[in-house]
Design an enzyme around this catalytic site. Structure first.
Site, PDB file in Angstrom:
ATOM      1  N   HIS A  35       0.858  -1.188   0.000  1.00 18.11           N
ATOM      2  CA  HIS A  35       0.000   0.000   0.000  1.00 18.11           C
ATOM      3  C   HIS A  35       0.894   1.236   0.000  1.00 18.11           C
ATOM      4  CE1 HIS A  35       1.092   0.032   4.190  1.00 18.11           C
ATOM      5  NE2 HIS A  35       0.515  -1.138   4.400  1.00 18.11           N
ATOM      6  N   HIS A  38       4.088   1.195   2.247  1.00 13.86           N
ATOM      7  CA  HIS A  38       5.242   0.519   1.647  1.00 13.86           C
ATOM      8  C   HIS A  38       5.840   1.388   0.529  1.00 13.86           C
ATOM      9  CE1 HIS A  38       2.682  -3.014   2.970  1.00 13.86           C
ATOM     10  NE2 HIS A  38       3.811  -3.284   3.582  1.00 13.86           N
ATOM     11  N   GLN A  62       6.901 -15.541  12.390  1.00 12.33           N
ATOM     12  CA  GLN A  62       6.540 -14.405  13.239  1.00 12.33           C
ATOM     13  C   GLN A  62       5.048 -14.363  13.543  1.00 12.33           C
ATOM     14  OE1 GLN A  62       7.880 -11.520  10.156  1.00 12.33           O
ATOM     15  NE2 GLN A  62       6.128 -10.302  10.805  1.00 12.33           N
ATOM     16  N   GLY A 148       9.289   1.086   8.644  1.00 15.80           N
ATOM     17  CA  GLY A 148       8.279   2.080   8.989  1.00 15.80           C
ATOM     18  C   GLY A 148       8.195   2.319  10.489  1.00 15.80           C
ATOM     19  N   ASP A 151       5.539   0.459  12.859  1.00 15.54           N
ATOM     20  CA  ASP A 151       5.864  -0.698  13.695  1.00 15.54           C
ATOM     21  C   ASP A 151       7.032  -0.295  14.596  1.00 15.54           C
ATOM     22  OD1 ASP A 151       4.165  -3.017  12.449  1.00 15.54           O
ATOM     23  OD2 ASP A 151       4.970  -1.872  10.788  1.00 15.54           O
ATOM     24  N   LEU A 185      -2.070   3.284   7.437  1.00 20.74           N
ATOM     25  CA  LEU A 185      -2.214   2.252   6.410  1.00 20.74           C
ATOM     26  C   LEU A 185      -1.621   0.941   6.913  1.00 20.74           C
ATOM     27  CD1 LEU A 185      -2.842   4.753   4.656  1.00 20.74           C
ATOM     28  CD2 LEU A 185      -1.730   3.566   2.803  1.00 20.74           C
ATOM     29  N   SER A 187      -1.699  -3.537   5.823  1.00 19.10           N
ATOM     30  CA  SER A 187      -2.239  -4.612   4.972  1.00 19.10           C
ATOM     31  C   SER A 187      -3.472  -5.215   5.623  1.00 19.10           C
ATOM     32  CB  SER A 187      -1.184  -5.694   4.763  1.00 19.10           C
ATOM     33  OG  SER A 187      -0.007  -5.118   4.230  1.00 19.10           O
TER      34      SER A 187
HETATM   35  P1  AMP Z   1       4.737  -5.263   6.488  1.00 19.68           P
HETATM   36  O1  AMP Z   1       4.536  -5.631   5.051  1.00 19.68           O
HETATM   37  O2  AMP Z   1       3.479  -4.962   7.227  1.00 19.68           O
HETATM   38  O3  AMP Z   1       5.649  -6.218   7.215  1.00 19.68           O
HETATM   39  O4  AMP Z   1       5.522  -3.884   6.466  1.00 19.68           O
HETATM   40  C1  AMP Z   1       6.721  -3.725   5.761  1.00 19.68           C
HETATM   41  C2  AMP Z   1       7.345  -2.411   6.141  1.00 19.68           C
HETATM   42  O5  AMP Z   1       6.448  -1.349   5.818  1.00 19.68           O
HETATM   43  C3  AMP Z   1       7.593  -2.297   7.646  1.00 19.68           C
HETATM   44  O6  AMP Z   1       8.850  -1.653   7.855  1.00 19.68           O
HETATM   45  C4  AMP Z   1       6.459  -1.447   8.121  1.00 19.68           C
HETATM   46  O7  AMP Z   1       6.749  -0.708   9.283  1.00 19.68           O
HETATM   47  C5  AMP Z   1       6.256  -0.524   6.940  1.00 19.68           C
HETATM   48  N1  AMP Z   1       4.896   0.029   6.955  1.00 19.68           N
HETATM   49  C6  AMP Z   1       3.723  -0.640   7.056  1.00 19.68           C
HETATM   50  N2  AMP Z   1       2.683   0.211   7.102  1.00 19.68           N
HETATM   51  C7  AMP Z   1       3.210   1.467   7.040  1.00 19.68           C
HETATM   52  C8  AMP Z   1       2.663   2.785   7.040  1.00 19.68           C
HETATM   53  N3  AMP Z   1       1.347   2.994   7.130  1.00 19.68           N
HETATM   54  N4  AMP Z   1       3.505   3.836   6.962  1.00 19.68           N
HETATM   55  C9  AMP Z   1       4.862   3.634   6.883  1.00 19.68           C
HETATM   56  N5  AMP Z   1       5.438   2.419   6.853  1.00 19.68           N
HETATM   57  C10 AMP Z   1       4.637   1.355   6.930  1.00 19.68           C
END
Ligand code: AMP
Length: 289
Positions: A35, A38, A62, A148, A151, A185, A187
């Site tokens: 999204h 990312h 995880q 991000g 997290d 945002l 997933s």
């Molecule tokens: P994920 O696919 O959820 O494991 O996230 C992959 C990376 O994207 C991680 O470093 C998250 O912290 C970052 N991320 C997810 N959502 C957001 C967001 N809304 N804003 C900024 N970074 C994000």
């Protein structure tokens, strides 16, 4: 078009000559269902590196709940389109078998930082995260990796892992991307029904309210928590897992707010778990309206 690579060996073979040619490699690890959050990480990494690698891997180790792993959204075609638009050079999308060909016996644990917040409620989660991130860093060997702030606990744990284990990579934090109504945002937002999506804004509203209270002078985390509780109590289908004011680096609960703090929360809406956080600095001059 980015090159889609599923094999560790092939990715290493593609990156080795680039590294020898002194190209800088930026890396954005993700679990897919990409999204605009990312996308922000990818855009930042694109501007700072010669070569951009993104990974898409829903990491089984995880997940603390099997049903969460199974229900996790998988949208590879759309993800590739987003990666293409963001100028990604390589999309590394390995299978679980490729990443875990045998029972994993070596695990990375970042102690203390995993004790509060999500770590308290998701046993083994951060051990899985730290381990897969270290594996991915070993595979890609980037100069910079982007994470991000959404997290926040993950970011703190990865930074500490990199420092404590002398991993030669710069960890670059990226600010949280939000919808117009404040919802961060994620997933997992895909799982929300229309009604749940409306209710979900309570999470960022409560965090912003708490941040504002601290910035205008409130020093007691208990008072801050009590002030936001009624926001959640209004919704019967919402269950607050935690709402905590912690030190931004140690993630330990704060007794009295004297410096910058992290306010982090996790919320269940029906069967969907959402997390979010903000920082607040009590020393910032209150805005005079
Ligand atoms: P994920 O696919 O959820 O494991 O996230 C992959 C990376 O994207 C991680 O470093 C998250 O912290 C970052 N991320 C997810 N959502 C957001 C967001 N809304 N804003 C900024 N970074 C994000």
């Amino acid at each position: 078009m980015p090159e889609l690579v599923a094999s560790i060996e092939k990715l290493r073979a593609s990156l080795a000559p680039l590294r020898r040619a002194e190209k800088t490699i930026g890396f954005v690890p993700t679990m897919g269902a990409l999204h605009r959050g990312h996308q922000r990480l990818l855009e930042r990494a694109r501007t700072e590196n010669d070569i951009l690698v993104a990974s898409i891997f829903v990491n089984p180790s995880q997940f603390d709940r099997q049903e969460d792993l199974e229900a996790y959204p998988r949208t590879l075609e759309e993800d590739l389109a987003l990666c293409r638009a963001a100028g990604v050079d390589f999309v590394f999308a390995p299978s679980s078998q490729e990443m875990y060909p045998q029972r994993q016996l070596a695990w990375v644990e970042v102690t203390e930082l995993d004790e509060n917040l999500c770590g308290r409620h998701r046993p083994g989660h951060f051990r899985g995260v730290a381990t897969v991130v270290l594996k991915l860093l070993q595979i890609v060997q980037p100069q910079r990796a982007y994470f991000g702030e959404k997290d926040a606990q993950q970011l703190a744990i990865i930074k500490r892992m990199v420092a404590d284990l002398n991993i030669p990579v710069e960890i670059v934090p990226v600010a949280t991307v939000r919808e117009a109504d404040g919802l961060a945002l994620s997933s997992r937002n895909k799982h929300l029904s229309e009604e749940e999506r409306r209710v979900a804004t309570v999470l960022s509203r409560a965090l912003f309210t708490a941040g504002a209270l601290i910035e205008v002078g409130e020093r007691s985390p208990q008072v801050v928590q009590a002030a936001v509780e009624p926001l959640f109590a209004k919704h019967s289908d919402v269950r607050l897992e935690y709402f905590s004011v912690v030190h931004p680096a140690t993630l330990a609960p704060v007794e009295i707010i004297t410096g910058r703090v992290l306010i982090a929360a996790a919320l269940w809406i029906g069967t969907t778990r959402l997390i979010d956080n903000v920082t607040a600095d009590p020393k910032r001059e209150p805005t005079v309206l």
